[in-house]
Design a protein around this motif. Structure first.
Motif: not given
Length: 298
Positions: A8-15, A52-58
């Motif tokens: 659930r937490v992973f899904a919320r991070v993605v969304e 990274t410090t600036r970006r989150l990528t799936v």
């Protein structure tokens, strides 16, 4: 590790696209979110998110895992609610995105009847004329008018509505009443522009085989339907809008219809939802109710 909670937490991070936003929406510390994601990645043996410090990528594995688990989590939620619901009625929250005038004139005034039928459903209405990303903004369904441009969403037709061109009696007394669409070039027309592209959406007129497309000119242009109506009621110019929006004001004499023998084709409305998302019973009954509501509109 609580695997269900981690998923659930992973899904919320993605969304949400952010650890911070996910933590805020789940009302848990950011460190807990990060820890659960790390445990889930260790359990699976793959990297789900690239940080990274600036970006989150799936990652590719993360995208695949989300697509596989998300429908299952929705089904699990529906199963839980199915066992806990009282008297067989659906319950839970529905997140809906809807345009301004559609919300204020069509849907919200009739919601007491919906809640009388389904008292355990809660609606979270996002009211604006801007397009939304259903996945990242965790929206269950959107109500949109016009030709369909989204090819990736599941869709159900709600109905169609007619158009009215009108202005205040005071405006028409000052500027005269046009009898042909081409005469609108000499009038103040309150234009409506897209909230996403800024492009002016022209007014279409049709009588028999004769058709005209008018962009108009006026002192103000707006990108929200309630503001469009307000500009017309303020006497700033002529508006071309959905008939249901102006009907109460026409009946009270605050707006006067013009060019009544020039009508474009009716405007279609649809409800759209993610195709890979299990359609819960609460969303299904809400969509059924919307179809009933639109059947009462012309």
């Amino acid at each position: 590790m609580d695997q269900l909670l981690a998923i659930r937490v992973f899904a919320r991070v993605v969304e949400s696209g952010s650890f911070t936003k996910a933590a805020d929406s789940l009302n848990m510390p950011k460190t807990t979110v990060s820890k659960l994601i790390g445990q889930l990645e260790s359990h699976l043996g793959v990297r789900l998110l690239q940080r990274t410090t600036r970006r989150l990528t799936v990652t590719a594995d993360g995208t695949s895992y989300y697509q596989l688990t998300h429908p299952l989590m929705n089904q699990l939620e529906d199963i839980d609610q199915g066992f806990s619901q009282a008297q067989g009625l659906p319950r839970g929250k529905i997140r809906v995105d809807i345009g301004g005038s559609t919300a204020t004139m069509l849907v919200i005034p009739q919601l007491p009847k919906f809640f009388a039928r389904y008292p355990d459903i809660k609606l979270d209405l996002g009211v604006s004329d801007r397009p939304v990303d259903l996945i990242s903004e965790r929206v269950d369904c959107v109500i949109r008018g016009g030709p369909l441009t989204e090819q990736t969403l599941a869709v159900r037709r709600l109905g169609e509505v007619s158009w009215t061109t009108c202005a205040t009696p005071q405006y028409l007394a000052r500027h005269g009443t046009p009898t042909h669409p081409e005469q609108l070039a000499d009038h103040q027309v309150i234009t409506y522009h897209s909230a996403s592209t800024g492009r002016i959406l022209p007014a279409h007129f049709q009588r028999g085989s004769e058709r005209h497309q008018i962009e108009g000119k006026g002192p103000v242009s707006v990108n929200e339907s309630n503001a469009h109506l307000a500009a017309g009621l303020a006497g700033l110019g002529i508006i071309h809008t959905f008939s249901y929006t102006v009907r109460p004001y026409v009946e009270r004499g605050e707006l006067v219809p013009i060019l009544t023998d020039w009508r474009p084709a009716a405007y279609p409305f649809h409800v759209l939802y993610p195709p890979n998302r299990h359609l819960s019973n609460r969303v299904r009954v809400f969509i059924d109710w919307l179809v009933e509501r639109f059947a009462q509109v012309d």
